[in-house]
Design a protein around this motif. Structure first.
Motif, PDB file in Angstrom:
ATOM      1  N   HIS A  21       5.583  14.457   4.436  1.00  0.00           N
ATOM      2  CA  HIS A  21       6.533  14.286   5.485  1.00  0.00           C
ATOM      3  C   HIS A  21       5.895  13.618   6.395  1.00  0.00           C
ATOM      4  O   HIS A  21       6.736  13.138   7.503  1.00  0.00           O
ATOM      5  CB  HIS A  21       6.722  15.900   5.700  1.00  0.00           C
ATOM      6  CG  HIS A  21       7.516  16.678   4.847  1.00  0.00           C
ATOM      7  ND1 HIS A  21       8.882  16.411   4.413  1.00  0.00           N
ATOM      8  CD2 HIS A  21       7.182  17.552   4.219  1.00  0.00           C
ATOM      9  CE1 HIS A  21       9.171  17.244   3.480  1.00  0.00           C
ATOM     10  NE2 HIS A  21       8.288  18.081   3.289  1.00  0.00           N
ATOM     11  N   SER A  28       4.872   8.561   5.919  1.00  0.00           N
ATOM     12  CA  SER A  28       5.774   7.266   6.192  1.00  0.00           C
ATOM     13  C   SER A  28       5.136   6.438   6.944  1.00  0.00           C
ATOM     14  O   SER A  28       5.791   5.118   7.165  1.00  0.00           O
ATOM     15  CB  SER A  28       6.935   7.512   6.603  1.00  0.00           C
ATOM     16  OG  SER A  28       7.126   8.177   7.845  1.00  0.00           O
ATOM     17  N   GLN A  31       3.848   8.120  12.712  1.00  0.00           N
ATOM     18  CA  GLN A  31       4.124   9.575  12.011  1.00  0.00           C
ATOM     19  C   GLN A  31       3.433  10.439  11.828  1.00  0.00           C
ATOM     20  O   GLN A  31       3.338  11.716  11.973  1.00  0.00           O
ATOM     21  CB  GLN A  31       5.076   9.237  11.002  1.00  0.00           C
ATOM     22  CG  GLN A  31       6.527   8.278  11.419  1.00  0.00           C
ATOM     23  CD  GLN A  31       6.336   6.957  11.309  1.00  0.00           C
ATOM     24  OE1 GLN A  31       5.262   6.535  11.554  1.00  0.00           O
ATOM     25  NE2 GLN A  31       7.259   6.193  11.114  1.00  0.00           N
TER      26      GLN A  31
END
Length: 459
Positions: free
Chosen positions: A116, A119, A123
């Motif tokens: 998660h 990316s 992030q």
């Protein structure tokens, strides 16, 4: 640190001369534990810690030796750090961190969270930082949060493909460590100085702030906005490429040791979250878990585990805590605060000046007596300060938060230092964030906080 001393031997020479000079001054002077003697030891050790000219643990040993040989303080003060819950939470944290890595639990958590965050580099930094900030609302112990997060952060950095000397690795580690600590001065039970302030306020003034009042007054500016600045500074100072893609394969199943470690951590987190109810210190909760990990045959650590665990942070934190105890019990902190109050232009007609100077006093004291010492020194002076400034005693007490949340040097806070030492991030790398952040805080956040206080009608 040791490598820098080897490359620059003049630093070793200057440090040795300063040490010999301080020892001679202490031995030739009166051995009565005077404020002057305490000041010599405190200034010398703070100078060595702030410059990093000697290893942190060695400076701590120098502190213990000076206090004992020159009779600067009784043993109960000089070695107060070894009686402190914070020091034993450090020890338990190192054991728990080693067990998380040994059992593969850190790898398992990283495999769940990592995809998660992978990316992009921004992030990853912001995601890890958000994880640390959110944890602050559920875990009241800053040291406990650091203990749990650092092994996971190290595994994440490895899985992201960031090598030891990669700025991306430093950025990810600093994001998690600083987010779980620096903004949390604005969340009442989330840091030791906050809790000291609450207890001292209750003892001296007969009241303590509520959770909601404290959060409303401090979190919007000194918490959330400061967290955003931390994220921006990390992304600016430690620029890096995007992390490597995470494997889409499901993580391997945990073995017996990993499952047992997960159960122990769940127990620890539950106990840490409910410490206001049961009253057991987070340190001793951590020690129970650490003892379970160290128990022969548990399978949670390799044989002879203490030979493989770096105990330097334990000695360093004991030294930091003992230095704070010396500064407080010798009267050094109160003497400095009294001198500052005597020369500063505080008056009922100078609201802006009162706000600025009270914040400055708390910030300066934080560099001398460490952060937990600020409320211990300043809160007894609150009635006097309220008379001089025309503020309410509550507003005077709350002004301390502005100062002790402005961290200039990492040595001021044991949890921050432990996060750096256990993660392998250097003090100088951390100061690339703390120094500009302190400057921005003073120039930008303090004025905004003043406006916020005025709007709320606090001052």
């Amino acid at each position: 640190m040791s490598s820098s001393v080897a490359v620059l031997p003049w630093r070793l020479g200057v440090s040795l001369l300063a040490l010999l000079g301080a020892l001679g001054w202490l031995l030739l002077g009166s051995a009565d534990g005077s404020v002057l003697q305490a000041g010599i030891v405190v200034v010398l050790c703070i100078g060595l810690w702030a410059t990093g000219w000697l290893p942190q643990w060695l400076t701590a040993l120098i502190f213990f030796t000076l206090c004992t040989v020159a009779k600067v303080a009784p043993a109960s003060t000089a070695f107060a750090g070894f009686e402190s819950a914070a020091t034993w939470l450090v020890f338990s944290g190192m054991v728990i961190g080693a067990a998380i890595n040994y059992t593969g639990l850190g790898e398992r958590v990283a495999a769940r969270v990592g995809p998660h965050l992978a990316s992009g580099y921004p992030q990853a930094v912001v995601g890890v930082g958000l994880l640390g900030l959110i944890a602050s609302f559920f875990m009241p112990s800053a040291m406990g949060r650091i203990v749990l997060l650092v092994p996971i952060l190290l595994t994440l950095a490895d899985r992201f493909g960031y090598a030891e000397d990669d700025p991306g690795r430093t950025g990810v580690l600093l994001s998690g460590i600083m987010s779980s600590f620096l903004p949390t001065f604005t969340i009442l039970p989330a840091n030791v100085p906050n809790n000291v302030l609450m207890g001292a306020s209750e003892a001296v003034l007969g009241f303590s702030p509520s959770y909601g009042e404290y959060l409303l007054l401090h979190f919007p500016i000194l918490g959330l906005l400061k967290w955003l600045l931390i994220m921006g500074l990390i992304l600016w100072q430690f620029r890096a490429a995007a992390p490597s893609p995470f494997s889409t394969e499901p993580p391997s199943k945990l073995g017996r040791g990993g499952a047992m470690m997960g159960a122990l951590l769940a127990f620890a987190v539950l106990m840490w979250m409910t410490d206001a109810w049961h009253g057991i210190s987070p340190a001793w909760i951590g020690m129970v878990v650490a003892l379970a990990c160290l128990f022969p045959g548990s399978g949670l650590l390799p044989a002879r585990p203490l030979q493989q665990i770096n105990l330097e942070p334990f000695i360093y934190v004991a030294g930091i805590v003992s230095l704070g105890a010396l500064a407080h019990q010798s009267g050094l902190g109160e003497a400095i605060a009294g001198r500052l109050l005597a020369v500063l232009p505080l008056s009922p007609d100078a609201t802006v000046g009162n706000f600025a100077w009270l914040s400055v006093i708390a910030t300066v004291l934080g560099m001398l007596v460490t952060l937990p010492g600020v409320p211990a020194v300043m809160t007894p002076l609150a009635p006097q300060l309220a008379d001089v400034t025309g503020w309410s005693p509550s507003a005077v007490v709350m002004s301390q938060v502005i100062g002790f949340s402005t961290v200039v040097f990492p040595y001021q806070s044991p949890p921050l230092i432990i996060g750096l030492l256990t993660s392998g991030v250097s003090i100088r790398q951390a100061m690339r964030i703390t120094l500009p952040l302190a400057l921005i805080t003073i120039v930008l956040l303090w004025p905004l906080d003043f406006v916020w206080w005025r709007w709320l009608g606090i001052i």
